[in-house]
Structures are given as C-alpha cells and as structure tokens.
Design a protein around this motif. Structure first.
Motif, short mmCIF file in Angstrom:
data_model
loop_
_atom_site.label_atom_id
_atom_site.label_comp_id
_atom_site.label_asym_id
_atom_site.label_seq_id
_atom_site.Cartn_x
_atom_site.Cartn_y
_atom_site.Cartn_z
N VAL A 46 1.07 -1.13 -0.01
CA VAL A 46 -0.50 -0.24 -0.34
C VAL A 46 1.31 1.16 0.36
O VAL A 46 1.06 2.65 -0.83
CB VAL A 46 -1.17 0.20 1.54
N LEU A 47 2.26 1.46 0.91
CA LEU A 47 2.40 2.70 0.74
C LEU A 47 3.86 3.06 -0.50
O LEU A 47 3.72 3.88 -0.92
CB LEU A 47 4.14 2.33 2.49
N ASN A 49 2.18 1.92 -3.36
CA ASN A 49 2.64 1.77 -4.64
C ASN A 49 1.71 3.17 -4.28
O ASN A 49 1.58 3.83 -5.22
CB ASN A 49 1.19 1.14 -5.00
N THR A 50 1.31 3.66 -3.34
CA THR A 50 0.79 5.29 -3.02
C THR A 50 1.96 6.26 -3.20
O THR A 50 1.34 7.14 -3.83
CB THR A 50 0.17 5.01 -1.95
N MET A 53 2.15 6.24 -7.02
CA MET A 53 1.15 6.80 -7.67
C MET A 53 1.58 8.56 -7.15
O MET A 53 1.41 9.59 -7.97
CB MET A 53 -0.36 6.49 -7.37
N ALA A 54 1.48 9.08 -6.33
CA ALA A 54 2.44 10.32 -5.97
C ALA A 54 3.05 10.94 -6.59
O ALA A 54 2.76 11.89 -7.02
CB ALA A 54 2.36 9.93 -4.51
N PHE A 75 -1.57 1.33 -9.32
CA PHE A 75 -2.96 1.66 -9.17
C PHE A 75 -4.33 0.02 -8.41
O PHE A 75 -4.57 0.22 -8.16
CB PHE A 75 -3.72 2.13 -9.84
N LEU A 78 -2.19 -1.67 -6.15
CA LEU A 78 -3.05 -1.24 -4.68
C LEU A 78 -4.48 -2.13 -4.78
O LEU A 78 -4.72 -1.91 -3.33
CB LEU A 78 -2.77 0.47 -4.37
N SER A 82 -5.79 -4.27 -1.86
CA SER A 82 -7.04 -4.01 -0.84
C SER A 82 -8.04 -4.84 -1.00
O SER A 82 -8.92 -5.39 -0.72
CB SER A 82 -7.02 -2.55 -1.00
#
Length: 321
Positions: A46-47, A49-50, A53-54, A75, A78, A82
């Motif tokens: 999660v961290l 891929n975030t 993307m950011a 995306f 992630l 999830s």
C-alpha cells in the motif's frame, strides 16, 4: 438462516448456498505468524504503490505515456491487494471463515479483474519499450498519451466483459453437497468444482481466460523482447546497447516477478501438497504488488530523481516553518 436456498429447475433442484466456507491453510503449525507476515507485505504494498502514484502525479515531467502505464499498474496493484488482503486476514486471523454467496462472487470479479489487468498492463509497458527501441524516431507519434489511455481503457473493457461472463456462469451452478472452498479466498477454479451440476462452461471460460490473460500476454512480451534483442544487436557500440537495454530492466523484473510464480504454480500444482499450493498462490498474489513499486523506485532514474526532489522540497518547507 438456512445454509442452502433451493429453487426448482427442469430436472434437478437448483441449490444456491447462503454462504461459502473458506478452508485454506488447514493443519499448518504457527500459521498465524504467516498471516502477520502477509499483513506486513500488504502494508508495504500500500505504501509503495501510493508513493509511486503520488510521485508520478506530482512531477509533471513524469506525465508521459510510459508513466501513465506505470501509474495504472500501481493503481491496479493497490486496488487488487486491498480487495484481497483485508478479507484474507478477516477470514483466517480473526476466524471468520464464512463469506456470503454474493460477496464471494463480488470478490471474484474484483480480484480477477485486477489480476488480469496486471498482466495486460505489462503488455502495455512491453509495447512502449518495443517502439522506443525499435522505432525511436517515431516513438512520439506512435505512443501518445491518448494512445496509452485508449489501450488501457480497451483492456479494462475486455477484462470486465470476460470476468462478468465467468461470474455469470457461476450463478448457473448448483451447490447441493459442499460449500467448503479449499483455498485462501473465493478461488474461481476451486469454487466451480464444488458444483453438483455440469460446470463445463465454467471450466471452458477458465481455460480461455488463462490463455487470454496469461499465455497470450506472455507470448507477446517474449516476442517483443526477441525483437528488441535483434534491434540492439544492430547497434554499433556496446555502450549504446547497454544504455538502451537498461531502460528495459525494470520492466523485465516486473515480468519475471508476475509470471514466474504463476507458471510454477500452474505446472506444479498437481504435484505438491494442497497447503503448499495455497501458500504459493498467496505469495504469488501479494509479492508482485509489494515488489513492483520498489523495483521502479530503485531501478528507474526518473522516479528516483523525482523522489529525491520531492523530499528536498518537503525538507525545505519544514525548515522554513
């Protein structure tokens, strides 16, 4: 509440269960430590891929067709993680093994859609590298923002259509004997085999999906790198060959991480213990989304440079305040 809800058919009683029971990882000592490990893998995924993307969103220099595909892969990783991991932890770590019938079908749709899009996204990145190396002078014309967005959109339309068909075929199955799925999630293959009526259509669509989502993309990627290898062999200097090939390393790493575990699982599933198969499948599902952003951050100069630049800006902002 009854476990089975029955409805009359032409010759048999059609049985649709209220829920399924997930029974993976049975008989494995200290398995809760493995669930904690999977949770750690999920958090890193999660961290990571975030962050990818950011970084791509914040750095305007990275808004190229290639990084549109990288952003989309992050995306999908992630979203897919999830869709899978919280339910797996709820089932096994918190001992809630039952999952309602409709929730199981919903899970199949979202999980397999993301899994399929991961494969097709690697095809998009492979095409990007193929054109960039074989036709560098025409790259800006052939691989545009509009082309990449259209390609990804067409992949989504295809995936949603075929996965909806496979889920629709499951609704035609009657489960009059067992509702215990011997896997760690609502595994489509394990699910339709529980049916007590003819599941041939589900078997066929499963076979077709493997061919279209796994073998065909892999064949295209291998063929594209054969062409890339031939193109690089025509380059005069070793330095230029190395520089061109270096741009493919991150993509080749993603391809290996995604396809090799799946191929091993498919070829060895009948020869290994069911628990080993389930553990291998869970690692196959969770490791690529965790490793993909790490590979791109460590091996791609543009993203590494952007990360450093963003951290420097953030540090200056904190010092100024």
């Amino acid at each position: 509440m009854y476990l089975f809800n029955s409805a009359p058919g032409k010759n048999i009683t059609f049985v649709r269960p209220t829920y399924f029971v997930i029974r993976g990882f049975s008989g494995i000592l200290n398995i809760k430590y493995y669930y904690v490990f999977l949770f750690f893998v999920y958090i890193v995924s999660v961290l990571g891929n975030t962050v990818v993307m950011a970084v791509i969103y914040l750095d305007h220099n990275l808004r190229t067709p290639k990084y549109i595909a990288v952003f989309h892969l992050a995306f999908v990783d992630l979203f897919g993680s999830s869709a899978l991991m919280p339910k797996v932890l709820d089932i096994f770590l918190f001992n809630h093994p039952s999952i309602p019938y409709n929730d199981c079908l919903t899970f199949i749709f979202f999980y397999y859609s993301c899994l399929s899009m991961q494969s097709l996204n690697l095809v998009a990145l492979s095409y990007d590298r193929l054109i960039a190396i074989m036709f560098p002078l025409h790259y800006q014309v052939k691989v545009t923002h509009r082309f990449m967005l259209s390609l990804i959109a067409s992949f989504w339309v295809f995936v949603i259509t075929v996965i909806l068909i496979s889920v629709g075929l499951v609704t035609r199955l009657s489960f009059c004997e067992s509702v215990v799925i011997n896997s760690y999630f609502c595994d489509h293959g394990q699910l339709y085999k529980l049916a007590c009526n003819d599941y041939t259509p589900s078997f066929v669509i499963s076979f077709v999906l493997i061919a279209l989502i796994l073998w065909l993309p892999l064949a295209f990627i291998v063929l594209s790198y054969v062409c890339i290898g031939y193109a690089l062999s025509q380059v005069v200097t070793a330095h230029e060959r190395h520089k061109a090939f270096k741009t493919c390393i991150s993509h080749l790493s993603l391809v290996a991480i995604y396809f090799l575990p799946i191929l091993i699982t498919l070829t060895m599933s009948s020869k290994i213990h069911p628990n080993a198969r389930i553990i291998n499948l869970s690692l196959t599902s969770m490791f690529p989304p965790m490793l993909n952003p790490i590979i791109y951050v460590l091996q791609t100069q543009e993203i590494k440079g952007s990360v450093k630049k963003i951290f420097k800006i953030g540090k200056r902002t904190l010092n100024s305040t």
